[in-house]
Structure formats: C-alpha cells, structure tokens
Design an enzyme around this catalytic site. Structure first.
Site, mmCIF file in Angstrom:
data_model
loop_
_atom_site.group_PDB
_atom_site.id
_atom_site.type_symbol
_atom_site.label_atom_id
_atom_site.label_comp_id
_atom_site.label_asym_id
_atom_site.label_seq_id
_atom_site.Cartn_x
_atom_site.Cartn_y
_atom_site.Cartn_z
ATOM 1 N N SER A 156 50.300 -32.073 -15.477
ATOM 2 C CA SER A 156 50.079 -32.265 -16.416
ATOM 3 C C SER A 156 50.441 -31.646 -16.742
ATOM 4 O O SER A 156 49.455 -31.531 -17.984
ATOM 5 C CB SER A 156 48.496 -33.079 -16.064
ATOM 6 O OG SER A 156 49.205 -33.742 -15.495
ATOM 7 N N ARG A 171 56.984 -26.077 -20.397
ATOM 8 C CA ARG A 171 56.351 -24.242 -21.430
ATOM 9 C C ARG A 171 54.143 -25.314 -20.921
ATOM 10 O O ARG A 171 53.791 -26.576 -20.249
ATOM 11 C CB ARG A 171 56.366 -25.119 -23.111
ATOM 12 C CG ARG A 171 55.988 -26.301 -23.034
ATOM 13 C CD ARG A 171 56.460 -27.338 -24.918
ATOM 14 N NE ARG A 171 55.990 -28.290 -24.956
ATOM 15 C CZ ARG A 171 57.139 -29.213 -25.236
ATOM 16 N NH1 ARG A 171 58.279 -28.833 -24.464
ATOM 17 N NH2 ARG A 171 56.711 -30.868 -24.863
ATOM 18 N N ASP A 209 50.554 -36.930 -14.797
ATOM 19 C CA ASP A 209 49.120 -37.899 -14.461
ATOM 20 C C ASP A 209 49.807 -39.245 -15.269
ATOM 21 O O ASP A 209 49.027 -40.126 -14.597
ATOM 22 C CB ASP A 209 47.991 -36.937 -15.412
ATOM 23 C CG ASP A 209 48.323 -36.778 -16.822
ATOM 24 O OD1 ASP A 209 49.052 -36.927 -17.447
ATOM 25 O OD2 ASP A 209 47.242 -36.648 -17.621
HETATM 26 C C1 GLC Z 1 49.925 -33.051 -21.977
HETATM 27 C C2 GLC Z 1 50.495 -32.745 -20.937
HETATM 28 C C3 GLC Z 1 51.185 -33.649 -20.292
HETATM 29 C C4 GLC Z 1 49.826 -34.966 -19.667
HETATM 30 C C5 GLC Z 1 48.693 -34.642 -21.005
HETATM 31 C C6 GLC Z 1 48.082 -35.459 -20.929
HETATM 32 O O1 GLC Z 1 50.192 -33.653 -23.274
HETATM 33 O O2 GLC Z 1 51.571 -31.904 -21.882
HETATM 34 O O3 GLC Z 1 52.173 -33.433 -19.591
HETATM 35 O O4 GLC Z 1 50.843 -35.838 -19.837
HETATM 36 O O5 GLC Z 1 48.743 -33.613 -21.746
HETATM 37 O O6 GLC Z 1 47.064 -34.842 -19.727
#
Ligand code: GLC
Length: 526
Positions: A156, A171, A209
């Site tokens: 995520s 990133r 996620d």
């Molecule tokens: C951050 C991550 C994203 C993820 C979110 C929730 O924003 O960059 O990819 O979905 O957290 O976990």
C-alpha cells in the site's frame, strides 16, 4: 475561562465550511482529470490493470500478504464461492529499523521469512509435501505448477503498475524510507526473497489496499449495482474507484482486457493538492509537514489520516502549554482542580515527543460523553502520563481533538463526493445505492466519522441531501486480504488461459510471445 476561549479560537482554525467543501470538490475533480491525462500530476490516478469487480461466486485457496502500515500480515483465504470466505492470518509489527533500512532486501527478506513461518504453522502438510517434492524431483519442470500457492501482494504505497503483478515504487509514504527500493519492481523484490527460501509461492498479483477493499466489498455484498469506491481511512488514506476506460487519456502500457470498458484507478489521493491550491494550512499543519520524512508531499493525507491526526493535536496542545495565560494541564495548587490534586505531566510524556500522541486518544475523547469526562481523563493519564487533569483541561483537549477530527472527516467527504460526481451514477435512473467500501482505524473506531462525512456530502452541490442518502458507506473488513486473494485468483485464471492459448498456438504452429504484462484481470463484472 481564558482556557475555554483560547480553545475556541484555536479550534476555529480547523473549521472547514460547506463552501470550503465545495471548493475542495471542484479542485479534486480538476486534479482527477489531470491525473487521467498525464503522469507526474498531484493525484497519480494509477491504472491498476484490474478491469472488473467480482460477483461473489469466485472460489479457491490463496495466500495474501499485506504491507502498508505498522503491521505485516500474512493470510490464507478460502473463497467459498457464495460471498463468504474463511481467513487465517498472522500479524507481526514491522521493526522500526526495517522501515528505514539501507537495502530493500533487508525489508523484503524479513517479509519472505514471515511467509515461510506462516506456511509452516498453518499449511504444514502442504509445506512439508513441497519440501519432499523438491528433494525428490530433480528437474524444475517436475515441479508441478498446481502445487504452488498464488499470492496476492497488498503493497500500500504509490506504485506505477505495468501489469497485474508488476510495478515500480514511486515514493514511500507513512514513515517508510528505503531509497534503495524506489524505482524497483516490488513484486520482483519479494519473489526474489521467496525464491531464496525455496518457498512454493508465486507472487501473482500486486494490489493496493484500496483496490483490495473495493474487490472485497464487491465480493461480500454484491447487488445490482457493484461497488464504486474502495477507501482506506487508517494510518494513511487513499481511494480506488471504477473509471470508464474511455476517460483514461494517458497511455496504459501493456495489454489489458478492454471488453469491460472499465478500469479500477488507484487515485493515491493522499497526495491531492500537494500544491496547496485549496487545502487548509494552519501553522500546525505546516510544522507537521516540515518535521515529516517527506515534506511537501502527501499533503491531503497529513490532514486526514490516523498517522497524522494525533500529531496535529499534539502540536496544538504543546503550543497551548507554552501559553502561561491559559494554564492548560497546570494548577498552582490542588484547590484549583476538581479532583483536588494538582495536575502533573511526567517528563517522559508522549506530549513531548514527535508522534507521541496516538490518534486512538482522539477516539476516546470523542466517545466520552460522561459529565466529568472521566474516561478521557483516565486515558490521558494512561497514554500521556498527564496526572489529575482537571475537567477544564479535559474539555479543552476534547474540543481540539474534535475540531481536528471533524476537519478530517469533511476533507474525506471532498474525495468521496468528487468521485461520486465523476462516476455520474447519481444521474442514472433508479434508486440503487452508490456503494463505497471502507476500512481503517479511523472509520472503524473514530465515533461519528461516517456521520460527519455524510453531513458534508449532503452539502456538496450536485449531491445534496437526497444524493447523500443514496450513498452507502459500508465497512469492508479484511479488504486487503480478501481483495488480494480475489485479484490473485483472476490473475491465476489468466495465466492458465495464457498457457492454454500458448499450447494451442504451438499445436497450430503459431508461437505467441506472452508477457506477464499481457495478463489482466477479467473478473466477472457485476
Ligand atoms: C498511503 C499510500 C497508499 C495507501 C494508503 C492507505 O496513502 O500511499 O498507497 O493506499 O496509504 O494505506
């Protein structure tokens, strides 16, 4: 009295009016369109190669792992094909030093070891059989494909995807910082470590996620209308939604199933309005950003998600402590305190440390409706070592926490409202609900978070109170596990189809070259 007034003044800095919500929605829509047109914009709008959502009839046993917050989860999911599933999981906290490790392999080898441990514990027979087979089968070709677990990798963080199980890290977010991993294919990094341990596991799908949440919600609550959005309001915040393929103007590398006419887009809305065109920006937001590992990015997330809300509250409280006029958490003598004991803050209190105030304390504050705020005061003692806080202190804390939490909920409505408008579903005839699956500690534990979202949605032009009633925001528990399994399932189906097509091609003298990026998800569209 001075304390109450000063609290009110500071809390007002977190007001986010109906008009602000509407300005936010318009800007969100604008940045959504920019992200659909080209790369490198604030909202990344990442095509996920997932072109449909499930309908609840999918079946099979899959592995899923989830990296994205404070814990690493490994699970196996048995999809029963009747909208139900059985899930077995183990969870381990990610050691802090691995979140900022030197080499990517430090983190990924840890993950592979957890997968091995999980297989030994929960799928011992299968695992032992695979070891026996490895010892007796001399050639790799003898190793039968069906003995290999398909794994959905919920990762995520913002990843530029190139296929269903390929994508390079753009990133890090949420406190992770391993520069060595940037630009690398995270599935390949995990597969490498899995192979080093000779585990019978293939990383079949790469899943954010939010996409997992969207899939899981669709699987468990199929209706006439399929789910539109999957969103996380937890340590971080983000959303994925079903977009019309014709609206995606930027090129999508590799092949994908065009037949559904749709594609799930991972918005990465945590980075909405990094340029601060419209987002609120108090001195506390500025201080938080400057002291974070990634100043200038994830600006929306830093105002909305669990990792940051406690820190905003902490910065406000620390500021108020400096103000001698208002005597917060400070009595000159016990006579000033309704508990007849002078308030003290232990020097080791989390109040004096960055990230030292956990957002869960805000939930306690919001939930405490007792006249003397006794549960909040006990929790202030337990979590922050603030002893014998007075009723006035507790009220001030509660009001500040509420202001920060309410602003977060109303900002969340900006993102959700914009996506609902973008989908055009409110214009479609009928009164089918517009379904949104959500997961994360904030929506689950912060009292009234959803209510505050609905209230703001009703104020959005183009939605209004009637439209807001049609929007159904429901929890999708274990979204990342079940959703990852669902994507692994369809990816595995695609592999099989590719193999069959390949054999068919060979038999007919036509040799196609299949690449992984040509495999896409064609789950049944509900
Ligand atoms: C951050 C991550 C994203 C993820 C979110 C929730 O924003 O960059 O990819 O979905 O957290 O976990």
């Amino acid at each position: 009295m001075a304390l109450a007034e000063e609290t009110k003044r500071i809390a007002a800095q977190f007001d986010y009016s109906d008009q602000d919500v509407n300005v936010g929605v318009r800007e969100f829509l604008k940045q959504m369109h920019e992200g659909l047109e080209r790369d490198g914009t604030s909202l990344s709008q990442i095509p996920t190669y997932v072109t449909g959502v499930p309908n609840g009839t999918e079946k099979g046993l899959y592995l899923a792992v989830d990296l994205g917050g404070t814990n690493f989860r490994v699970c196996s999911i048995h999809l029963n094909g009747d909208t139900t599933f059985n899930l077995t999981y183990s969870k381990v906290a990610i050691p802090k030093e691995l979140m900022v490790a030197k080499k990517a392999s430090d983190l990924f080898s840890f993950l592979a070891k957890q997968i091995e441990l999980f297989l030994r514990t929960h799928h011992g027979a299968h695992f032992d059989a695979s070891i026996r087979r490895r010892q007796t089968v001399s050639t790799p070709e003898g190793f039968r494909d069906e003995h290999i677990f398909r794994l959905g990798f919920t990762f995520s963080f913002p990843v530029q995807q190139f296929g269903i199980n390929k994508g390079t890290l753009m990133r890090w977010t949420k406190g992770f910082d391993i520069p060595d991993a940037i630009g690398k294919d995270v599935c390949a990094l995990l597969q490498q470590e899995i192979d080093n341990l000779h585990l019978p596991v293939k990383v079949a799908a790469l899943v954010n996620d939010t996409v997992g949440t969207l899939m899981a919600r669709s699987y468990t609550s199929p209706g006439k209308t399929s789910t539109l959005v999957g969103a996380i309001f937890g340590t971080g915040t983000n959303g994925a939604y079903v977009e019309k393929a014709s609206n995606i103007k930027k090129p999508i590398k590799g092949d994908y199933d065009r037949s559904t006419g749709r594609m799930i887009i991972n918005t990465e809305w945590g980075s909405f309005d990094n340029q601060l065109n419209v987002l609120p920006n108090t001195s506390y937001d500025i201080a938080l950003d400057q002291e974070s590992v990634n100043p200038g990015i994830q600006i929306f997330e830093k105002r909305v998600s669990g990792m940051f809300l406690g820190e905003i509250v902490r910065l406000v409280i620390v500021d108020m402590l400096k103000n001698a006029e208002i005597s917060l958490f400070r009595d000159d003598h016990s006579g000033q305190n309704d508990w007849k004991s002078t308030t003290t803050i232990a020097p080791e209190s989390g109040l004096f440390k960055q990230w030292g105030l956990d957002s869960s304390l805000m939930s306690v504050a919001a939930a405490d409706s007792t006249p003397d705020h006794s549960s909040l005061r006990q929790e202030l003692e337990k979590q922050l070592h603030i002893y014998a806080a007075s009723l006035e202190d507790a009220r001030a804390f509660k009001d500040i926490a509420y202001a920060v939490g309410r602003r977060a909920a109303r900002l969340s409505a900006v993102a959700l409202g914009a996506i609902v408008l973008q989908s055009g579903q409110l214009q479609e005839p009928g009164d089918e609900p517009i379904d949104i699956g959500v997961d994360g500690s904030l929506v689950e534990h912060y009292p009234f978070f959803r209510d505050m979202i609905y209230e703001a949605l009703a104020a959005v032009e183009g939605i209004g109170p009637e439209g807001a009633k049609r929007i159904r925001i429901g929890i999708a528990k274990d979204g990342s596990g079940v959703g990852a399994a669902l994507i692994a399932l369809v990816a595995a189906g695609m592999e099989k189809k590719a193999n069959v097509d390949y054999l068919h091609g060979v038999r007919n003298g036509i040799v196609h070259k299949f690449t992984d990026s040509a495999r896409q998800l064609t789950a049944t569209v509900g």
